[in-house]
Design an enzyme around this catalytic site. Structure first.
Site, PDB file in Angstrom:
ATOM      1  N   THR A 132      -3.834  -9.376  -3.277  1.00  0.00           N
ATOM      2  CA  THR A 132      -4.519  -8.537  -4.252  1.00  0.00           C
ATOM      3  C   THR A 132      -3.811  -8.545  -5.601  1.00  0.00           C
ATOM      4  O   THR A 132      -2.600  -8.798  -5.676  1.00  0.00           O
ATOM      5  CB  THR A 132      -4.571  -7.086  -3.702  1.00  0.00           C
ATOM      6  OG1 THR A 132      -4.996  -6.206  -4.732  1.00  0.00           O
ATOM      7  CG2 THR A 132      -3.209  -6.616  -3.225  1.00  0.00           C
ATOM      8  N   ASP A 133      -4.550  -8.181  -6.659  1.00  0.00           N
ATOM      9  CA  ASP A 133      -3.927  -8.028  -7.981  1.00  0.00           C
ATOM     10  C   ASP A 133      -3.061  -6.765  -8.059  1.00  0.00           C
ATOM     11  O   ASP A 133      -2.246  -6.621  -8.970  1.00  0.00           O
ATOM     12  CB  ASP A 133      -4.990  -8.000  -9.090  1.00  0.00           C
ATOM     13  CG  ASP A 133      -6.016  -6.889  -8.950  1.00  0.00           C
ATOM     14  OD1 ASP A 133      -5.951  -6.114  -7.972  1.00  0.00           O
ATOM     15  OD2 ASP A 133      -6.904  -6.780  -9.833  1.00  0.00           O
ATOM     16  N   GLU A 134      -3.232  -5.856  -7.085  1.00  0.00           N
ATOM     17  CA  GLU A 134      -2.503  -4.579  -7.171  1.00  0.00           C
ATOM     18  C   GLU A 134      -0.997  -4.750  -7.033  1.00  0.00           C
ATOM     19  O   GLU A 134      -0.232  -3.860  -7.402  1.00  0.00           O
ATOM     20  CB  GLU A 134      -3.012  -3.594  -6.114  1.00  0.00           C
ATOM     21  CG  GLU A 134      -4.462  -3.252  -6.298  1.00  0.00           C
ATOM     22  CD  GLU A 134      -4.868  -1.914  -5.700  1.00  0.00           C
ATOM     23  OE1 GLU A 134      -3.997  -1.125  -5.324  1.00  0.00           O
ATOM     24  OE2 GLU A 134      -6.081  -1.677  -5.618  1.00  0.00           O
ATOM     25  N   TYR A 158      -0.123   1.102  -0.323  1.00  0.00           N
ATOM     26  CA  TYR A 158      -0.948  -0.088  -0.029  1.00  0.00           C
ATOM     27  C   TYR A 158      -0.407  -1.307  -0.767  1.00  0.00           C
ATOM     28  O   TYR A 158      -0.122  -2.348  -0.152  1.00  0.00           O
ATOM     29  CB  TYR A 158      -2.414   0.162  -0.426  1.00  0.00           C
ATOM     30  CG  TYR A 158      -3.218  -1.124  -0.541  1.00  0.00           C
ATOM     31  CD1 TYR A 158      -3.523  -1.875   0.584  1.00  0.00           C
ATOM     32  CD2 TYR A 158      -3.645  -1.595  -1.787  1.00  0.00           C
ATOM     33  CE1 TYR A 158      -4.241  -3.076   0.480  1.00  0.00           C
ATOM     34  CE2 TYR A 158      -4.355  -2.781  -1.894  1.00  0.00           C
ATOM     35  CZ  TYR A 158      -4.649  -3.517  -0.766  1.00  0.00           C
ATOM     36  OH  TYR A 158      -5.350  -4.694  -0.871  1.00  0.00           O
ATOM     37  N   LYS A 162       1.266  -4.816   0.629  1.00  0.00           N
ATOM     38  CA  LYS A 162       0.709  -6.146   0.371  1.00  0.00           C
ATOM     39  C   LYS A 162       1.760  -7.027  -0.328  1.00  0.00           C
ATOM     40  O   LYS A 162       1.887  -8.220  -0.030  1.00  0.00           O
ATOM     41  CB  LYS A 162      -0.551  -6.049  -0.494  1.00  0.00           C
ATOM     42  CG  LYS A 162      -1.766  -5.494   0.221  1.00  0.00           C
ATOM     43  CD  LYS A 162      -2.275  -6.362   1.365  1.00  0.00           C
ATOM     44  CE  LYS A 162      -2.899  -7.658   0.905  1.00  0.00           C
ATOM     45  NZ  LYS A 162      -3.497  -8.391   2.062  1.00  0.00           N
TER      46      LYS A 162
HETATM   47  P1  NAD Z   1     -11.417  -4.218   4.988  1.00  0.00           P
HETATM   48  O1  NAD Z   1     -10.603  -2.986   5.171  1.00  0.00           O
HETATM   49  O2  NAD Z   1     -12.870  -4.101   4.730  1.00  0.00           O
HETATM   50  O3  NAD Z   1     -11.262  -5.153   6.282  1.00  0.00           O
HETATM   51  C1  NAD Z   1     -10.028  -5.362   6.915  1.00  0.00           C
HETATM   52  C2  NAD Z   1     -10.311  -5.974   8.286  1.00  0.00           C
HETATM   53  O4  NAD Z   1      -9.059  -6.225   8.927  1.00  0.00           O
HETATM   54  C3  NAD Z   1     -11.095  -5.049   9.214  1.00  0.00           C
HETATM   55  O5  NAD Z   1     -12.113  -5.754   9.876  1.00  0.00           O
HETATM   56  C4  NAD Z   1     -10.052  -4.556  10.205  1.00  0.00           C
HETATM   57  O6  NAD Z   1     -10.576  -4.240  11.484  1.00  0.00           O
HETATM   58  C5  NAD Z   1      -9.101  -5.738  10.264  1.00  0.00           C
HETATM   59  N1  NAD Z   1      -7.744  -5.369  10.654  1.00  0.00           N
HETATM   60  C6  NAD Z   1      -7.010  -4.320  10.206  1.00  0.00           C
HETATM   61  N2  NAD Z   1      -5.816  -4.307  10.819  1.00  0.00           N
HETATM   62  C7  NAD Z   1      -5.784  -5.375  11.652  1.00  0.00           C
HETATM   63  C8  NAD Z   1      -4.816  -5.903  12.555  1.00  0.00           C
HETATM   64  N3  NAD Z   1      -3.625  -5.310  12.714  1.00  0.00           N
HETATM   65  N4  NAD Z   1      -5.116  -7.012  13.248  1.00  0.00           N
HETATM   66  C9  NAD Z   1      -6.331  -7.619  13.104  1.00  0.00           C
HETATM   67  N5  NAD Z   1      -7.298  -7.149  12.293  1.00  0.00           N
HETATM   68  C10 NAD Z   1      -7.020  -6.049  11.568  1.00  0.00           C
HETATM   69  O7  NAD Z   1     -10.691  -5.036   3.856  1.00  0.00           O
HETATM   70  P2  NAD Z   1     -11.308  -6.014   2.764  1.00  0.00           P
HETATM   71  O8  NAD Z   1     -11.692  -5.232   1.576  1.00  0.00           O
HETATM   72  O9  NAD Z   1     -12.271  -6.914   3.415  1.00  0.00           O
HETATM   73  O10 NAD Z   1      -9.983  -6.843   2.376  1.00  0.00           O
HETATM   74  C11 NAD Z   1      -9.637  -8.027   3.090  1.00  0.00           C
HETATM   75  C12 NAD Z   1      -8.329  -8.566   2.532  1.00  0.00           C
HETATM   76  O11 NAD Z   1      -8.503  -8.851   1.143  1.00  0.00           O
HETATM   77  C13 NAD Z   1      -7.174  -7.591   2.607  1.00  0.00           C
HETATM   78  O12 NAD Z   1      -6.014  -8.309   2.905  1.00  0.00           O
HETATM   79  C14 NAD Z   1      -7.084  -6.986   1.214  1.00  0.00           C
HETATM   80  O13 NAD Z   1      -5.774  -6.592   0.913  1.00  0.00           O
HETATM   81  C15 NAD Z   1      -7.512  -8.162   0.378  1.00  0.00           C
HETATM   82  N6  NAD Z   1      -8.156  -7.839  -0.909  1.00  0.00           N
HETATM   83  C16 NAD Z   1      -9.190  -6.946  -0.969  1.00  0.00           C
HETATM   84  C17 NAD Z   1      -9.828  -6.709  -2.190  1.00  0.00           C
HETATM   85  C18 NAD Z   1     -10.987  -5.753  -2.307  1.00  0.00           C
HETATM   86  O14 NAD Z   1     -11.412  -5.468  -3.428  1.00  0.00           O
HETATM   87  N7  NAD Z   1     -11.548  -5.239  -1.208  1.00  0.00           N
HETATM   88  C19 NAD Z   1      -9.389  -7.378  -3.342  1.00  0.00           C
HETATM   89  C20 NAD Z   1      -8.315  -8.274  -3.236  1.00  0.00           C
HETATM   90  C21 NAD Z   1      -7.723  -8.509  -2.012  1.00  0.00           C
HETATM   91  O1  DAU Z   2      -7.672  -4.541  -7.045  1.00  0.00           O
HETATM   92  C1  DAU Z   2      -7.928  -5.000  -5.754  1.00  0.00           C
HETATM   93  C2  DAU Z   2      -8.008  -3.821  -4.814  1.00  0.00           C
HETATM   94  O2  DAU Z   2      -9.253  -3.177  -5.063  1.00  0.00           O
HETATM   95  C3  DAU Z   2      -7.882  -4.213  -3.345  1.00  0.00           C
HETATM   96  O3  DAU Z   2      -6.621  -4.765  -3.126  1.00  0.00           O
HETATM   97  C4  DAU Z   2      -8.097  -2.986  -2.448  1.00  0.00           C
HETATM   98  O4  DAU Z   2      -8.071  -3.384  -1.084  1.00  0.00           O
HETATM   99  C5  DAU Z   2      -9.444  -2.395  -2.776  1.00  0.00           C
HETATM  100  O5  DAU Z   2      -9.660  -1.227  -2.009  1.00  0.00           O
HETATM  101  C6  DAU Z   2      -9.532  -2.050  -4.268  1.00  0.00           C
HETATM  102  O6  DAU Z   2      -8.632  -0.974  -4.610  1.00  0.00           O
HETATM  103  P1  DAU Z   2      -9.042   0.177  -5.647  1.00  0.00           P
HETATM  104  O7  DAU Z   2      -8.185   1.353  -5.396  1.00  0.00           O
HETATM  105  O8  DAU Z   2      -9.103  -0.353  -7.035  1.00  0.00           O
HETATM  106  O9  DAU Z   2     -10.564   0.425  -5.145  1.00  0.00           O
HETATM  107  P2  DAU Z   2     -11.409   1.762  -4.928  1.00  0.00           P
HETATM  108  O10 DAU Z   2     -12.826   1.333  -4.702  1.00  0.00           O
HETATM  109  O11 DAU Z   2     -10.788   2.659  -3.925  1.00  0.00           O
HETATM  110  O12 DAU Z   2     -11.317   2.453  -6.344  1.00  0.00           O
HETATM  111  C7  DAU Z   2     -11.776   1.791  -7.518  1.00  0.00           C
HETATM  112  C8  DAU Z   2     -11.465   2.695  -8.689  1.00  0.00           C
HETATM  113  O13 DAU Z   2     -12.314   3.846  -8.613  1.00  0.00           O
HETATM  114  C9  DAU Z   2     -10.057   3.229  -8.697  1.00  0.00           C
HETATM  115  O14 DAU Z   2      -9.588   3.323 -10.033  1.00  0.00           O
HETATM  116  C10 DAU Z   2     -10.165   4.620  -8.096  1.00  0.00           C
HETATM  117  C11 DAU Z   2     -11.557   5.056  -8.531  1.00  0.00           C
HETATM  118  N1  DAU Z   2     -12.264   5.951  -7.585  1.00  0.00           N
HETATM  119  C12 DAU Z   2     -12.316   5.587  -6.273  1.00  0.00           C
HETATM  120  C13 DAU Z   2     -12.967   6.392  -5.360  1.00  0.00           C
HETATM  121  C14 DAU Z   2     -13.018   6.016  -3.904  1.00  0.00           C
HETATM  122  C15 DAU Z   2     -12.894   7.074  -8.050  1.00  0.00           C
HETATM  123  O15 DAU Z   2     -12.866   7.385  -9.257  1.00  0.00           O
HETATM  124  N2  DAU Z   2     -13.543   7.886  -7.149  1.00  0.00           N
HETATM  125  C16 DAU Z   2     -13.588   7.599  -5.824  1.00  0.00           C
HETATM  126  O16 DAU Z   2     -14.168   8.404  -5.032  1.00  0.00           O
END
Ligand code: NAD
Ligand code: DAU
Length: 352
Positions: A132-134, A158, A162
């Site tokens: 992730t970019d975080e 988180y 990561k």
């Molecule tokens: P998500 O939470 O929707 O899915 C995670 C999946 O991993 C789930 O199906 C869960 O059951 C499985 N999981 C959790 N713990 C596990 C374990 N110990 N063993 C096997 N499976 C397990 O997450 P996502 O949003 O699909 O993110 C997927 C990946 O991409 C993550 O590594 C996250 O850090 C990364 N990522 C997410 C975003 C985003 O915006 N969602 C952006 C950049 C990177």
């Molecule tokens: O940047 C990549 C990341 O993006 C991934 O690594 C994470 O797995 C993914 O969950 C996401 O993280 P964020 O914290 O940016 O996503 P989230 O959707 O939780 O929140 C997006 C923005 O919106 C953040 O600035 C917090 C804000 N927010 C979120 C929620 C849930 C609100 O203002 N209100 C809300 O109820």
């Protein structure tokens, strides 16, 4: 054959569906099915012999090793993680366990498997780690987007977990020669997104007549990428990424949260207007900020474009409309994921 971990989650599920829509190489989908893992997402593959689902934890060395021995994948794509920042603030333990200890276990199982492959297979094997970019922390308004050389400075449990997993992956390459590549992507959105995250939460809360919770002043910036563009970037990096390299993935779509919420309201006003004729934006509600909330993320994705020729297909305008249309058309999926455990979380995080 690919081994995909976390393939029942949001991005992993989209990746598996897109992969099998685009080619015939089978996938072993290994997922723990936490609250975020959802087999409904994989329903289109129910009778597809190219898809093998295994229920398990990436930290379970014995199980992972037996799956590797049985299916003999040519690559592992690691999506498995705890992914929600707010949950990591309420309870970091699962994040340390899966994202750090789990990744360590997975790396060890894969290293053992890889070290016993024949010379040619060892050379072509890949471990692609999805990050992730975080991990880069928060950008000031005046700063340039994150490049791959930006120093890591994670701010939440988180992102720290990561970052730790990224370091392990890097070290397994440098120390043991494991052929790894890592991607660092910005915020994804699109179909099958679990509605604890901002975009699906706002779409579904709006339609349910509930408040739309905006943290703090709503001026935090995220760089949004349509999930299918992230999947295409992963395919490109898997095919042609240089070993040991990291690639930033992003959509050049920086938006303030409040603007994202207003955009969703405007599109919903058009596609599914409120019965009382008011705008959904009437439901916007400013709530307490997230502790340690990062102010701005932005990704410089030029390396991926320059070296591997990737670019996103969707703009934010096209992607958000597709996403809203998908949620309007898929209330069955929504109903199934917004069950007991989900309601408990919503109550815990937002009160009544
Ligand atoms: P998500 O939470 O929707 O899915 C995670 C999946 O991993 C789930 O199906 C869960 O059951 C499985 N999981 C959790 N713990 C596990 C374990 N110990 N063993 C096997 N499976 C397990 O997450 P996502 O949003 O699909 O993110 C997927 C990946 O991409 C993550 O590594 C996250 O850090 C990364 N990522 C997410 C975003 C985003 O915006 N969602 C952006 C950049 C990177
Ligand atoms: O940047 C990549 C990341 O993006 C991934 O690594 C994470 O797995 C993914 O969950 C996401 O993280 P964020 O914290 O940016 O996503 P989230 O959707 O939780 O929140 C997006 C923005 O919106 C953040 O600035 C917090 C804000 N927010 C979120 C929620 C849930 C609100 O203002 N209100 C809300 O109820």
């Amino acid at each position: 054959m690919l081994l995909v971990t976390g393939g029942a989650g949001f991005i992993g599920g989209n990746f598996v569906l897109d992969w099998l829509a685009g080619c015939d190489e089978p996938v072993v989908n290994f997922d723990k099915l936490t609250y975020a893992g959802n087999l409904d997402t994989l329903k289109p593959l129910e009778r597809d012999s190219r898809h093998h689902f295994i229920h398990g934890d990436i930290g379970d060395r014995e199980l992972v090793s037996s799956v590797l021995a049985e299916f003999r994948p040519r690559a592992v794509v690691n999506f498995a993680a705890e992914s929600h920042v707010d949950r990591s603030i309420h309870g970091p333990g699962d994040f340390i366990q899966t994202n750090i200890v789990g990744t360590f276990g997975l790396l060890e199982s894969v290293r053992e498997y890889w070290s016993k492959l024949g010379a040619d297979e060892r050379l072509s094997f890949r471990f692609l780690h999805v990050s992730t970019d975080e991990v880069f922390g928060s950008l000031k308004a005046s700063e340039a987007p994150f490049s791959e050389t930006r120093a890591y400075a994670p701010n939440s449990p988180y992102s720290a977990s990561k970052a730790a997993s990224d370091h392990l992956v890097r070290a397994w390459h440098h120390t043991y020669g494991l052929p790894v590549v890592t991607t660092n992507c910005s915020n994804n959105y699109g179909p099958y997104h679990f509605p604890e995250k901002l975009i699906p939460l706002v779409i579904l809360s709006a339609l349910a007549g509930k408040p739309l919770p905006v943290y703090g002043d709503g001026q935090q910036i995220r760089d949004w990428l349509y999930v299918k563009d992230h999947c295409s970037a992963i395919r490109v990096v898997l095919a042609n990424g240089q070993l040991g390299e990291t690639y930033n993935v992003g959509g050049w779509n920086e938006k303030a949260n409040l603007d994202v919420v207003r955009t969703i309201c405007r599109i919903l006003d058009e596609l599914s207007p409120r019965l009382d004729g008011q705008s959904y934006s009437e439901q916007i509600s400013f709530v307490q900020d997230r502790p340690g909330h990062d102010r701005r993320y932005a990704i410089d994705a030029r390396k991926l474009a320059r070296e591997l020729g990737w670019k996103p297909v969707e703009t934010f305008d096209t992607g958000i409309r597709k996403t809203i249309e998908w949620y309007l058309a898929n209330d069955g999926w929504v109903e199934n994921v917004t069950s007991g455990q989900y309601r408990d979380w919503m109550k815990h995080q937002y009160g009544k």
